[in-house]
Write a protein that holds these residues in place. Structure first.
Motif, short mmCIF file in Angstrom:
data_model
loop_
_atom_site.label_atom_id
_atom_site.label_comp_id
_atom_site.label_asym_id
_atom_site.label_seq_id
_atom_site.Cartn_x
_atom_site.Cartn_y
_atom_site.Cartn_z
N VAL A 26 0.86 -1.19 0.00
CA VAL A 26 0.00 0.00 0.00
C VAL A 26 0.89 1.24 0.00
CG1 VAL A 26 -1.87 1.24 1.17
CG2 VAL A 26 -1.72 -1.25 1.37
N THR A 27 0.64 2.15 -0.94
CA THR A 27 1.39 3.40 -0.99
C THR A 27 0.44 4.56 -0.73
OG1 THR A 27 1.13 3.44 -3.40
CG2 THR A 27 3.20 2.53 -2.53
N ILE A 28 1.04 5.73 -0.40
CA ILE A 28 0.24 6.89 0.01
C ILE A 28 0.72 8.15 -0.70
CG2 ILE A 28 1.72 7.40 2.00
CD1 ILE A 28 -0.93 8.13 3.52
N LYS A 45 -3.09 3.72 -2.42
CA LYS A 45 -3.11 2.83 -3.58
C LYS A 45 -2.70 1.43 -3.11
CE LYS A 45 -0.19 3.92 -6.81
NZ LYS A 45 0.55 4.34 -8.01
N TYR A 46 -3.65 0.48 -3.22
CA TYR A 46 -3.43 -0.90 -2.82
C TYR A 46 -3.05 -1.73 -4.03
CZ TYR A 46 -6.08 -0.10 1.55
OH TYR A 46 -6.53 0.36 2.76
N GLU A 47 -1.99 -2.51 -3.92
CA GLU A 47 -1.70 -3.52 -4.93
C GLU A 47 -2.70 -4.66 -4.76
OE1 GLU A 47 2.32 -4.88 -4.61
OE2 GLU A 47 3.13 -2.84 -4.63
N PRO A 53 -3.90 -4.22 8.46
CA PRO A 53 -4.40 -5.06 9.55
C PRO A 53 -5.52 -4.38 10.35
CG PRO A 53 -2.21 -4.24 10.07
CD PRO A 53 -2.52 -3.81 8.66
N ARG A 54 -6.15 -5.16 11.20
CA ARG A 54 -7.24 -4.66 12.04
C ARG A 54 -6.77 -3.40 12.78
NH1 ARG A 54 -11.92 -6.42 12.87
NH2 ARG A 54 -13.14 -5.86 14.67
N GLY A 98 -6.75 -4.80 -6.18
CA GLY A 98 -6.04 -3.52 -6.16
C GLY A 98 -7.07 -2.41 -6.23
N CYS A 99 -6.75 -1.29 -5.62
CA CYS A 99 -7.68 -0.15 -5.64
C CYS A 99 -6.95 1.13 -5.29
CB CYS A 99 -8.84 -0.38 -4.67
SG CYS A 99 -8.40 -0.37 -2.92
N VAL A 100 -7.63 2.24 -5.55
CA VAL A 100 -7.18 3.56 -5.13
C VAL A 100 -8.35 4.21 -4.43
CG1 VAL A 100 -6.37 5.84 -5.88
CG2 VAL A 100 -5.55 3.77 -7.04
#
Length: 114
Positions: A26-28, A45-47, A53-54, A98-100
């Motif tokens: 995950v990047t920011i 941005k998630y790969e 985590p929780r 993946g998502c943004v």
């Protein structure tokens, strides 16, 4: 410098922005960092397959999904979904595809498990 307006970001303008490390996978991109009186606003941005985590929300969190699908224990949220997590709530977050997301936190979250 690319614009970070809602319209620009929704149209894919986030692709021109620089992202840095946040968590594994995950990047920011910070639009506005936290300070004493102001919430933090950022793009995450998630790969594919990445997760956070929780964690517990110490303040209000709002999320707008710009690309892909973000998931938590309550469901899957696709493009255009607006998610609100109230103070005191807990969850983990992941993205199989993946998502943004555009995210605003009133206060930093507390990570509960790795």
């Amino acid at each position: 410098m690319p614009e970070t307006t809602r319209e620009s970001l929704s149209a894919g303008g986030w692709k021109e922005l620089e992202f840095g490390p946040f968590r594994e996978g995950v990047t920011i991109h910070w639009i506005r960092r936290f300070d004493a009186d102001q919430p933090g606003v950022a793009l995450l941005k998630y790969e594919a397959g990445a997760a956070v985590p929780r964690h517990r929300h110490e303040g209000l969190e709002t999320i707008l999904v710009l690309q892909g699908t973000q998931s938590d224990e309550s469901g899957d949220y696709g493009v255009g979904c607006y998610v609100v997590n109230a103070p005191g709530t807990e969850h983990s977050v992941w993205s199989d595809t993946g998502c943004v997301v555009l995210i605003q936190w009133d206060r930093p979250v507390t990570i509960l498990g790795e």
